[in-house]
Design an enzyme around this catalytic site. Structure first.
Site, PDB file in Angstrom:
ATOM      1  CB  CYS A  89      -0.997   0.102   1.024  1.00 31.60           C
ATOM      2  SG  CYS A  89      -2.696   1.001   0.709  1.00 31.60           S
ATOM      3  CG  HIS A 111      -3.527  -3.429   3.135  1.00 31.42           C
ATOM      4  ND1 HIS A 111      -3.032  -2.856   4.457  1.00 31.42           N
ATOM      5  CD2 HIS A 111      -4.552  -2.206   2.213  1.00 31.42           C
ATOM      6  CE1 HIS A 111      -2.357  -1.293   3.981  1.00 31.42           C
ATOM      7  NE2 HIS A 111      -3.045  -1.546   2.929  1.00 31.42           N
ATOM      8  CD  GLU A 171      -1.301  -5.589   5.159  1.00 29.87           C
ATOM      9  OE1 GLU A 171      -0.876  -6.100   4.510  1.00 29.87           O
ATOM     10  OE2 GLU A 171      -2.453  -5.100   5.593  1.00 29.87           O
TER      11      GLU A 171
END
Ligand code: MN
Length: 221
Positions: free
Chosen positions: A91, A196, A198
């Site tokens: 990001c 994202h 994660e």
């Protein structure tokens, strides 16, 4: 307080790495001694990057910026690139990599690219929810790591890469053409994603190989 989202820390840990959190408040700092003791660098998400770093003034639609973090991270990433240590940008980290290498950003997609999809996190939509698909270049490192070229991803950004920086290859786009991933083809492991990964891990295993490959690259470095 210096903090980073738990999902980043957990993603590195669960892929077999040892997470070390670096506080981004060290302007004009010589990162070299620290970088020599780290095996890789994950660039986390966060605020907008101040446009002066890519040659523009702030427009009214710019979000919050953190001058100290900008100065700190721009220096850190520049020195990490010199050392060729593995880098995974996420990001803001993806946009930061681009800016360090001379690229530019859209300060706000809605204002500057109105034909784009909604890439911001819609209120009420969980961070891990799939927001749009991306198409990855088949001969890229990212496609090799993920084992495919079409993925649904989450999306929580109002800015994006506009022109890619020197040496960066655009390796994924959403269906509206927005740049969603970059990599340096001749680097041991330098890639970045606008989504994202994660945050997707808790509900969706598709991004696990990205963190495993990152930790593997760190182990080999
Ligand atoms: Mn997106």
């Amino acid at each position: 307080m210096h903090s980073v989202g738990e999902t980043y820390v957990r993603a590195v840990h669960e892929a077999g790495g040892v997470p070390v959190i670096v506080p981004p408040m060290l302007k004009d700092f010589d990162w070299h001694p620290l970088l020599l003791r780290l095996d890789a660098l994950l660039l986390s998400g966060g605020e907008d990057i101040a446009p002066l770093h890519y040659g523009e003034g702030p427009e009214s639609w710019l979000g919050g910026v953190d001058e100290e973090r900008d100065a700190s991270e721009l220096g850190l990433v520049g020195q990490a690139l010199d050392l060729q240590i593995p880098i995974l940008g996420i990001c803001r980290g993806h946009q930061l990599l681009n800016v360090v290498l001379g690229g530019t950003l859209y300060q706000d997609l809605t204002a500057q690219l109105p034909q784009a999809l909604e890439h911001a996190l819609v209120p009420g939509r969980p961070m891990e929810s799939i927001a749009h698909s991306v198409t990855i270049e088949a001969d890229s490192r990212l496609a090799g790591v993920l084992g495919g070229v079409e993925f649904g991803v989450n999306s929580a950004h109002h800015q994006s890469v506009r022109s890619p920086g020197e040496g960066l290859r655009v390796v994924a786009r959403s269906e509206d053409g927005v740049v969603e991933a970059l990599e340096i083809p001749d680097h041991p492991f330098c890639l970045s994603v606008q989504w994202h990964p994660e945050a997707m891990l808790k509900v969706n295993p598709t991004m696990e190989p990205l963190f495993r490959a990152f930790v593997q690259a760190a182990a080999e470095g």
